[in-house]
Scaffold this motif. Structure first.
Motif, PDB file in Angstrom:
ATOM      1  N   MET A 187      15.374  61.548  45.901  1.00  9.40           N
ATOM      2  CA  MET A 187      16.399  62.490  46.326  1.00  9.40           C
ATOM      3  C   MET A 187      16.964  62.054  47.679  1.00  9.40           C
ATOM      4  O   MET A 187      16.287  61.401  48.475  1.00  9.40           O
ATOM      5  CB  MET A 187      15.804  63.893  46.463  1.00  9.40           C
TER       6      MET A 187
ATOM      7  N   PRO B  86      19.699  64.260  43.599  1.00  8.43           N
ATOM      8  CA  PRO B  86      19.173  63.024  42.999  1.00  8.43           C
ATOM      9  C   PRO B  86      20.012  61.805  43.366  1.00  8.43           C
ATOM     10  O   PRO B  86      21.248  61.856  43.340  1.00  8.43           O
ATOM     11  CB  PRO B  86      19.238  63.307  41.497  1.00  8.43           C
TER      12      PRO B  86
ATOM     13  N   LYS C 292      14.487  56.493  39.893  1.00 11.29           N
ATOM     14  CA  LYS C 292      13.238  57.126  39.510  1.00 11.29           C
ATOM     15  C   LYS C 292      12.102  56.118  39.537  1.00 11.29           C
ATOM     16  O   LYS C 292      12.311  54.921  39.336  1.00 11.29           O
ATOM     17  CB  LYS C 292      13.327  57.697  38.079  1.00 11.29           C
TER      18      LYS C 292
ATOM     19  N   GLU D 118       8.275  65.026  35.495  1.00 13.45           N
ATOM     20  CA  GLU D 118       8.414  64.828  36.940  1.00 13.45           C
ATOM     21  C   GLU D 118       7.303  65.566  37.683  1.00 13.45           C
ATOM     22  O   GLU D 118       7.008  66.722  37.395  1.00 13.45           O
ATOM     23  CB  GLU D 118       9.770  65.355  37.421  1.00 13.45           C
TER      24      GLU D 118
ATOM     25  N   HIS E 104       9.471  65.223  43.870  1.00 10.60           N
ATOM     26  CA  HIS E 104      10.833  64.941  44.309  1.00 10.60           C
ATOM     27  C   HIS E 104      10.737  64.365  45.716  1.00 10.60           C
ATOM     28  O   HIS E 104      10.402  65.067  46.669  1.00 10.60           O
ATOM     29  CB  HIS E 104      11.679  66.210  44.285  1.00 10.60           C
TER      30      HIS E 104
END
Length: 225
Positions: free
Chosen positions: A128, A134, A138, A204, A207
């Motif tokens: 993030m 985002p 990832k 997930e 973050h």
């Protein structure tokens, strides 16, 4: 749907070091409070902050939050205080500027429940920006098995950073090397992973806020670590 797991009463300790974290720490704490698994403790270790971190922490009233304060000596010494005082059957780490999505704890506990022989559960990490939007990047783990040699080879199929949930087991000294200023989480994982099994959830679990101020962004320091 809330998955009913055999270890539903097992306790999870979440260890959060905090140093001059007043800008983001309320978001981080609230992400823990918002978990749909409620049997946890959050150990916050204020590592000698000189800003408004302490006042921010005390804005939130929750009996599951335990507060510790110490002179500034780095993230490893702060985490060690959490490791010393935790009472969880499982534990994980959360930096004071990151968030965990609401099913972060339960999704990792489900993997433990289905695989009683494993010691570590990882998951997907969403990168993030500073505003928690985002970035499009990832971390997706893709390894099942014994991670020790993969960690030694810096293989990212099972290593992002502090995204593991760890089953607390007897006979293991859970302690960070306080002399290290970089790669301390990698070294910690290596120190506890020999002969232990790893798996992951495809959901997930973290973050990760990219601010450009983390230790991971200091490449020279990381190499030295």
């Amino acid at each position: 749907m809330y998955h009913q797991i055999n270890s539903i009463n097992n306790f999870v300790s979440i260890i959060m070091p905090a140093y001059n974290s007043s800008k983001y720490i309320l978001e981080s704490i609230n992400s823990v409070i918002s978990q749909n698994y409620h049997n946890w403790e959050l150990l916050i270790i204020n590592d000698g902050s000189t800003d408004n971190t302490k006042n921010k922490i005390f804005q939130i009233k929750d009996s599951r939050i335990k507060y510790f304060e110490k002179n500034h000596n780095g993230v490893s010494s702060a985490r060690n205080i959490g490791l010393k005082h935790m009472i969880g059957d499982y534990f994980c780490f959360l930096d004071a500027d990151d968030l965990i999505p609401e099913k972060s704890l339960i999704n990792r506990l489900i993997v433990f429940d289905k695989n009683p022989d494993i010691s570590f559960v990882d998951g997907v990490v969403l990168y993030m920006n500073a505003d928690m939007r985002p970035t499009g990047e990832k971390y997706i783990p893709s390894f099942d098995g014994y991670p020790y040699h993969e960690l030694l080879n810096l293989n990212q199929i099972c290593y992002f950073g502090n995204s593991w949930m760890i089953k607390r087991e007897s006979g293991i000294n859970y302690k960070f090397d306080e002399k290290m200023s970089h790669a301390e989480d990698l070294y910690f994982y290596i120190s506890i992973s020999k002969g232990k099994k790893y798996s992951y959830t495809s959901e997930e679990v973290l973050h990760y806020r990219v601010t450009g101020q983390s230790a991971m962004s200091n490449l020279e320091g990381l190499e030295n670590g």
